[in-house]
Design a protein around this motif. Structure first.
Motif, PDB file in Angstrom:
ATOM      1  N   GLY A 248       0.818  -1.214   0.000  1.00 26.64           N
ATOM      2  CA  GLY A 248       0.000   0.000   0.000  1.00 26.64           C
ATOM      3  C   GLY A 248       0.845   1.255   0.000  1.00 26.64           C
ATOM      4  O   GLY A 248       0.541   2.226  -0.705  1.00 26.64           O
ATOM      5  N   GLY A 249       1.912   1.248   0.816  1.00 28.92           N
ATOM      6  CA  GLY A 249       2.797   2.414   0.852  1.00 28.92           C
ATOM      7  C   GLY A 249       3.456   2.673  -0.492  1.00 28.92           C
ATOM      8  O   GLY A 249       3.594   3.831  -0.921  1.00 28.92           O
ATOM      9  N   THR A 250       3.855   1.585  -1.172  1.00 29.60           N
ATOM     10  CA  THR A 250       4.471   1.735  -2.494  1.00 29.60           C
ATOM     11  C   THR A 250       3.489   2.321  -3.498  1.00 29.60           C
ATOM     12  O   THR A 250       3.829   3.234  -4.259  1.00 29.60           O
ATOM     13  CB  THR A 250       4.980   0.370  -2.995  1.00 29.60           C
ATOM     14  N   VAL A 254       3.915   5.935  -5.287  1.00 27.87           N
ATOM     15  CA  VAL A 254       4.020   6.038  -6.744  1.00 27.87           C
ATOM     16  C   VAL A 254       2.961   6.981  -7.301  1.00 27.87           C
ATOM     17  O   VAL A 254       3.254   7.845  -8.147  1.00 27.87           O
ATOM     18  CB  VAL A 254       3.904   4.643  -7.396  1.00 27.87           C
ATOM     19  N   ASN A 255       1.722   6.846  -6.817  1.00 24.48           N
ATOM     20  CA  ASN A 255       0.654   7.738  -7.287  1.00 24.48           C
ATOM     21  C   ASN A 255       0.913   9.183  -6.893  1.00 24.48           C
ATOM     22  O   ASN A 255       0.694  10.107  -7.686  1.00 24.48           O
ATOM     23  CB  ASN A 255      -0.700   7.280  -6.729  1.00 24.48           C
ATOM     24  N   LYS A 258       3.643  10.659  -9.099  1.00 21.99           N
ATOM     25  CA  LYS A 258       3.202  11.005 -10.446  1.00 21.99           C
ATOM     26  C   LYS A 258       2.420  12.315 -10.467  1.00 21.99           C
ATOM     27  O   LYS A 258       2.475  13.069 -11.440  1.00 21.99           O
ATOM     28  CB  LYS A 258       2.330   9.888 -11.019  1.00 21.99           C
ATOM     29  N   ARG A 259       1.697  12.613  -9.379  1.00 25.63           N
ATOM     30  CA  ARG A 259       0.813  13.775  -9.366  1.00 25.63           C
ATOM     31  C   ARG A 259       1.456  15.024  -8.768  1.00 25.63           C
ATOM     32  O   ARG A 259       1.040  16.136  -9.087  1.00 25.63           O
ATOM     33  CB  ARG A 259      -0.459  13.442  -8.573  1.00 25.63           C
ATOM     34  N   SER A 260       2.430  14.835  -7.894  1.00 27.84           N
ATOM     35  CA  SER A 260       2.995  15.970  -7.160  1.00 27.84           C
ATOM     36  C   SER A 260       4.343  16.391  -7.742  1.00 27.84           C
ATOM     37  O   SER A 260       5.318  15.637  -7.683  1.00 27.84           O
ATOM     38  CB  SER A 260       3.153  15.605  -5.680  1.00 27.84           C
ATOM     39  N   LYS A 261       4.401  17.590  -8.291  1.00 29.09           N
ATOM     40  CA  LYS A 261       5.668  18.130  -8.792  1.00 29.09           C
ATOM     41  C   LYS A 261       6.642  18.377  -7.639  1.00 29.09           C
ATOM     42  O   LYS A 261       7.850  18.205  -7.786  1.00 29.09           O
ATOM     43  CB  LYS A 261       5.416  19.436  -9.551  1.00 29.09           C
ATOM     44  N   ALA A 262       6.081  18.806  -6.486  1.00 31.68           N
ATOM     45  CA  ALA A 262       6.943  19.085  -5.339  1.00 31.68           C
ATOM     46  C   ALA A 262       7.635  17.815  -4.858  1.00 31.68           C
ATOM     47  O   ALA A 262       8.832  17.827  -4.529  1.00 31.68           O
ATOM     48  CB  ALA A 262       6.120  19.705  -4.214  1.00 31.68           C
ATOM     49  N   LEU A 263       6.908  16.689  -4.819  1.00 31.97           N
ATOM     50  CA  LEU A 263       7.501  15.427  -4.395  1.00 31.97           C
ATOM     51  C   LEU A 263       8.547  14.954  -5.397  1.00 31.97           C
ATOM     52  O   LEU A 263       9.606  14.444  -5.007  1.00 31.97           O
ATOM     53  CB  LEU A 263       6.412  14.371  -4.228  1.00 31.97           C
ATOM     54  N   GLN A 264       8.266  15.106  -6.684  1.00 34.70           N
ATOM     55  CA  GLN A 264       9.235  14.730  -7.710  1.00 34.70           C
ATOM     56  C   GLN A 264      10.525  15.527  -7.554  1.00 34.70           C
ATOM     57  O   GLN A 264      11.625  14.990  -7.652  1.00 34.70           O
ATOM     58  CB  GLN A 264       8.637  14.961  -9.094  1.00 34.70           C
TER      59      GLN A 264
END
Length: 419
Positions: A248-250, A254-255, A258-264
């Protein structure tokens, strides 16, 4: 049995069919001498395929739609296949092979059904009057903005074969670097995964067996052994929860990535700060930046326009954002080396080489030398990475597995001492 691939010829005065309506057909037939032939062809239906084959002197005996088997390609076209295609089309055009025929030859040699279908659609567009740039632009996932812009520049300048040869070399270099980095990251990841699996097996299956033996002896277990026995009980009882949290954490990460520019941006910046691996990623990004900018600028693309496509080719979000800032500064009149200095990512050597290239009017040449230097650095670093990481990995594995073995045998040593 001879194998041949028939080429569809444009019909004068008739619009070419939409590429979205075309299907790939497998055909078999005989020529005028009765020799058996087979091949593939794009078309709207079986009747049109048979008619086209008869025009080319082939008597069709079987025409059927190609289907994807259970273990066949699922339709994904890799960057490596695009790099190979770039080399093939460049070689054929330099050898004087007509473009439509070149696509026929390349398409017939593909093992990936999706690649064959895409090349057939591109060929159909070219037969219908489209330029290569226009045909490739319909597949933005496979042919990025850089690839398409360079093809357009080559067509406009009448040097398409030369530009495609340069693009092929670029793609080959980039794929080689990516392959080296993946190899460098795969080895430690695989070894660590094996260490975790072995540790899990010991905790779930082996230690409980030892625990039963320890109880039969009576007495208190050493604290070190009790720690692992407790961990074993927890793993045995709650393994399903641990697995659910891990999976679940993975999925959540991953989701979110893909959605967060800040996290990337955060993950990319953290990767660049890692010891050894971070240095390789830095050098790889600089090599790609220099190689891509040199290639686009040499092909006649204006510097500001070239910088628009460079960032995405670096393979790094941090360098991509830095390239956007560089482009903004260059567009208002800053020299490239000054704009690069402001982002504080490029080493002094790169800045000095860029400045010399701008002053001498040989920016593409100097950037190519920078790219060659850092590509060599990446190759050397990756080759040395396994040797550097191996002792470190062995210490971790030895610590995990060895400590469990010691914990299991401590009670035996304690019992032996009391006898």
């Amino acid at each position: 049995m001879a194998t041949a691939t028939a080429a569809r010829k444009p019909t004068g005065g008739r619009a070419a069919p939409s590429t979205s309506e075309l299907k790939t057909f497998l055909w078999q037939g005989t020529d005028k001498r009765g020799k058996k032939m087979k091949g593939e062809m794009l078309g709207k239906n079986e009747n049109l395929i048979k008619a086209e084959l008869r025009k080319q002197g082939v008597n069709p005996t079987s025409v059927k739609t190609r289907t994807t088997g259970l273990f066949a390609s699922k339709g994904k076209i890799t960057a490596g296949e695009i790099a190979i295609f770039a080399r093939q089309i460049a070689t054929m055009l330099q050898s004087g092979v007509p473009m439509v025929q070149a696509f026929d030859i390349i398409g017939s040699g593909q093992k990936n059904a999706a690649m064959t279908e895409m090349l057939g659609k591109i060929k159909a567009d070219i037969e219908g009057g489209s330029s290569l740039y226009e045909a490739l632009s319909k597949f933005p996932v496979q042919f990025d903005e850089l690839f398409c812009n360079l093809v357009r520049a080559g067509e406009q300048a009448g040097v398409l074969d030369t530009v495609l040869d340069t693009v092929a070399k670029y793609k080959e270099n980039i794929e080689a670097i990516k392959g080296k980095i993946k190899k460098a990251l795969f080895y430690p990841a695989a070894v660590m995964a094996i260490a975790v699996i072995v540790s899990g097996i010991l905790l779930i299956f082996v230690i409980p067996q030892f625990e039963a033996v320890f109880k039969s002896f009576g007495g208190d277990l050493p604290a070190f052994t009790q720690m692992y026995v407790g961990a074993s009980r927890f793993m045995t009882e709650w393994w399903w929860l641990i697995g659910a949290i891990a999976v679940g954490g993975t999925v959540v990460f991953v989701n979110a990535y893909k959605r967060s520019k800040a996290l990337q941006h955060l993950v990319d910046r953290m990767m660049l700060k890692l010891p050894i691996i971070g240095q390789i990623l830095h050098q790889s990004a600089i090599a790609r930046f220099s190689r891509t900018l040199a290639l686009t600028f040499k092909s006649g693309v204006p510097l500001v326009e070239a910088l628009e496509t460079v960032g995405g080719a670096t393979g790094s979000i941090v360098y991509n954002e830095a390239t956007k800032k560089i482009k903004e500064d260059v567009s208002v009149g800053y020299q490239l080396n000054i704009a690069m200095r402001q982002v504080e990512l490029f080493p002094p050597m790169v800045l000095q080489m860029t400045a010399i290239g701008e002053e001498a009017g040989a920016l593409d040449t100097m950037l190519t030398k920078v790219a060659e230097f850092y590509e060599a650095e990446v190759n050397n670093a990756v080759d040395a990475l396994s040797s550097l990481l191996e002792p470190f990995i062995m210490v971790i594995i030895g610590g995990l597995v060895g400590s469990m073995v010691i914990a299991m045998y401590l009670p035996i040593f304690k019992i032996a001492a009391t006898i």
